[in-house]
Design an enzyme around this catalytic site. Sequence first.
Site, PDB file in Angstrom:
ATOM      1  N   GLY A 259      -4.477 -30.129 -23.930  1.00 26.55           N
ATOM      2  CA  GLY A 259      -5.283 -31.191 -24.424  1.00 26.55           C
ATOM      3  C   GLY A 259      -5.788 -31.219 -25.767  1.00 26.55           C
ATOM      4  O   GLY A 259      -5.552 -32.094 -26.554  1.00 26.55           O
ATOM      5  N   GLU A 296     -14.512 -30.282 -26.372  1.00 31.56           N
ATOM      6  CA  GLU A 296     -14.308 -29.467 -27.606  1.00 31.56           C
ATOM      7  C   GLU A 296     -15.560 -29.461 -28.523  1.00 31.56           C
ATOM      8  O   GLU A 296     -15.698 -28.338 -29.012  1.00 31.56           O
ATOM      9  CB  GLU A 296     -13.183 -30.105 -28.548  1.00 31.56           C
TER      10      GLU A 296
HETATM   11  N1  B3K Z   1      -9.849 -23.760 -25.315  1.00 32.87           N
HETATM   12  C1  B3K Z   1      -8.523 -24.322 -25.412  1.00 32.87           C
HETATM   13  C2  B3K Z   1      -7.435 -24.006 -24.519  1.00 32.87           C
HETATM   14  C3  B3K Z   1      -6.553 -22.801 -25.063  1.00 32.87           C
HETATM   15  C4  B3K Z   1      -5.367 -22.755 -24.229  1.00 32.87           C
HETATM   16  C5  B3K Z   1      -4.581 -21.727 -24.754  1.00 32.87           C
HETATM   17  N2  B3K Z   1      -3.271 -21.546 -23.807  1.00 32.87           N
HETATM   18  C6  B3K Z   1      -9.269 -25.786 -25.091  1.00 32.87           C
HETATM   19  C7  B3K Z   1     -10.225 -25.904 -24.329  1.00 32.87           C
HETATM   20  O1  B3K Z   1     -10.315 -25.421 -23.213  1.00 32.87           O
HETATM   21  O2  B3K Z   1     -11.174 -26.523 -24.769  1.00 32.87           O
HETATM   22 ZN    ZN Z   2     -12.443 -25.509 -23.250  1.00 36.30          ZN
END
Ligand code: B3K
Ligand code: ZN
Length: 853
Positions: A259, A296
């Site tokens: 996403g 995010e």
């Molecule tokens: N931290 C990222 C996800 C990363 C995935 C790596 N395969 C997005 C989120 O959870 O906000």
């Molecule tokens: Zn996350």
Amino acid sequence: MTEPTAKHLDDYRVSDFLISDIELRFELAPAATRVTAISQIQRQQTGATELVLDGEQLELERVAVDGRDVAYRLEPGKLIIADVPERFSLELVTLIDPAANSSLEGLYMSDGAYCTQCEAEGFRRITYFLDRPDVLARYKVRIEAPKAEFPFLLSNGNKVDAGELEGGRHFVSWEDPFPKPSYLFALVAGDFDLLQDSFITRSGRNVALQVFVDKGNLHKAHHAMASLKKSMAWDESRFGLEYDLDIYMIVAVDFFNMGAMENKGLNIFNTKYVLADTASATDEDYHGIESVVGHEYFHNWTGNRVTCRDWFQLSLKEGLTVFRDQEFSSDLGSRAVNRIHAIKVIKNQQFAEDAGPMAHPIRPQSVIEMNNFYTVTVYNKGAEVIRMLHTLLGEAGFQAGMKLYFERHDGQAVTCDDFVAAMEDASGIDLRQFRRWYSQAGTPVVTVSDSFDNGCYRLKLSQQQPRIKGLSDPLPLHIPFDVELLGEGGQSLINRVLDLTGEEQVFEFPNLAQRPVPSLLQNFSAPVKLKYDFSTEQLVTLMRHAGSEVARWEASVELFSRAIWGNVSKLAAGDAMGVDSRVADALRAVLLDPQLDRELVAEVLALPSINSLIEQVETVELDALLAARRFVVEELASELADELQARYREQSVLDDAPARALKNACLALLCQASAEAESLALAQYHGSNNMTDTLGALKAVMAAELECAEPLMADFERKWNATPLVMDKWFTLHAMAEDDAVLTRIDALSQHPAFSLSNPNRVRSLIGSFAAGNPAQFHRPDGRGYELLTGYLIKLNSANPQLAARIVTPLIQFAKFDAVRQEKMKACLGQLLAMPDLSRDLFEKVSKALATD
Ligand code: B3K
Ligand code: ZN
């Protein structure tokens, strides 16, 4: 192929060396980008002399320690330099090929722009590094590229320098003052339209906000920007957390494996979670954008300022941040509807993961490929675990825990235990037993029985934990169990959260005039399966009178599920199917209740999905289940046709998201009841000025296989063939159609000019949604659904292993199906396992699945 090996949580060791600062210089060129990295390294473990760095797919040009070339050794995935001093500067020059990078990890190209994805272990595809989250460094980044093609050169932190270079090239330099792990590094270079705004934090600092989108899409960036501002304000008001840099950037790219990504100060987003206008995006898309932008943004504190010690601790940031984004959505919108969406993810997807070969605790204990653990268990069950803490501590106690967590750990890389310790210390509540939620896998079952005598109502609760291969014997969990007791007339008598800590406990409620109706596990207060033998009367009462709207929805799910399973039994016995009139009456009462949240009514009208029904049982006779569900849906729809029509018409004149949700839920049922509804759907499709109604009409006629479906789909394609995100909806509608021609259609669509196997959104919309969302055809008894998926997995295996491993999920979850289907699923898995170049990602899931026998 050497078999990939697993890493174990218990094997964690602190890093031998630390890197305090890194200067990165990128000379961008599609097939040969030169990366110069100068790191300041110091020993952390006395006695360590060998520096071992991670690196993949790199061409090494130079290795120098304190300015002098040194000897080194290359092993698969490693660069090793022996006899390094206590403190030194390491210069590395590597060449990489972003244009050929189809895995979308590390530095790659998306439609002509450069971008990065480093979580979990992508930074090692940019340079050799200590690519682990407990090595935190300050980054200075200089990017050079041709100015005309790449006017924007972006990285984390603040812009500190920029200038012209020879040959039409230019450079920009960035400095991020906050030490960060390599997974939060980001770089973007390209030409975009830019939406700008600003936000004044509560302490009065002005933050520049920028959203970068593909040229021509500026008008679709406003909702993302508005969502960002709401997120910033909400984190201040609910959590007291303020943004810390002078600039916050979001870049939307077409090619993205998930996403979005929370890189410090420079989020990179899948266009799906940025671009929206009412013509092309549904209300659900709008909601998704708000929640992902929030998610995010909230990572800036829960993930970036305080990060994970190692990847086994992923839920430390993900479970907590999902909880925070759920609360954000609930504070801004309907709390009940948001809760229902979260509950559905757990019951339909997470329970399935728990029952399959990839079952793992929210803090996994062993991992072959980390990218396989960005799961509904780590994320969504992780969020449920945080929610239980919130229930046990209350908002004030929980916030005190958060405050202490940041006081103790700001700027550190920590563990889930550190988080729970902060919650425990701040609240004084003993969480020793609660900690087991982090190490035990599988879905606990809470079985409830009750009795009533002498005015005393007794609830006997017992918990059963599944045993999971490879994990130690499970122990009883601390389960907050929320109960409401209703009187005869539906009035609320008692509302209380019970602490279930033992294997079996009895709770007494004395002095009641009559036997109450229990509303159990209210608000889904723990991620468990509830077993209680509800009577139809009790469920009808709960549907009408339960104090919480979520409980009313839960009761409807239980009532409809029972009606469907009842017919599965009738089919097995050779009896005629039927639906108790009380079921239709209860649904009518909800449908006509003017007080109820209309989106909640829409949720009730949706009736339990096949996937959710499968999760309610140990083994499933799929053909009977499909027939029984279809029968119940059609019965209820024709029984309530007049009321559905009336509500449809009443909502049609309104213009808000709840009206659209209810109207489209009514239409879907009406189309199931009779072909007469076709005219309503047609009128809605042609009169629509928004994607929610357009798609609502299309979905309804496709699901009911009405005659107008084909011409409407063709019309839709003509209108939208130049808008990829909208074409994804069209691919999905095709993939979800339950008619027998779906397989040939999917193969034909894979050649459609708007389709591309290299774009994850396209693959998910056509192939992923078929496998996960069309059980009738994916699980066809002839096995051709499995073969179709397998064919695409073989194509995707080396090009984009992460994506392949994500969409294989329905194929490994075979345990509940009959022997014939299981054999066919395993044969496909066997075919994958035999591939000579099978990726670690697919290897982990496929081999675990085949090892369950
Ligand atoms: N931290 C990222 C996800 C990363 C995935 C790596 N395969 C997005 C989120 O959870 O906000
Ligand atoms: Zn996350």
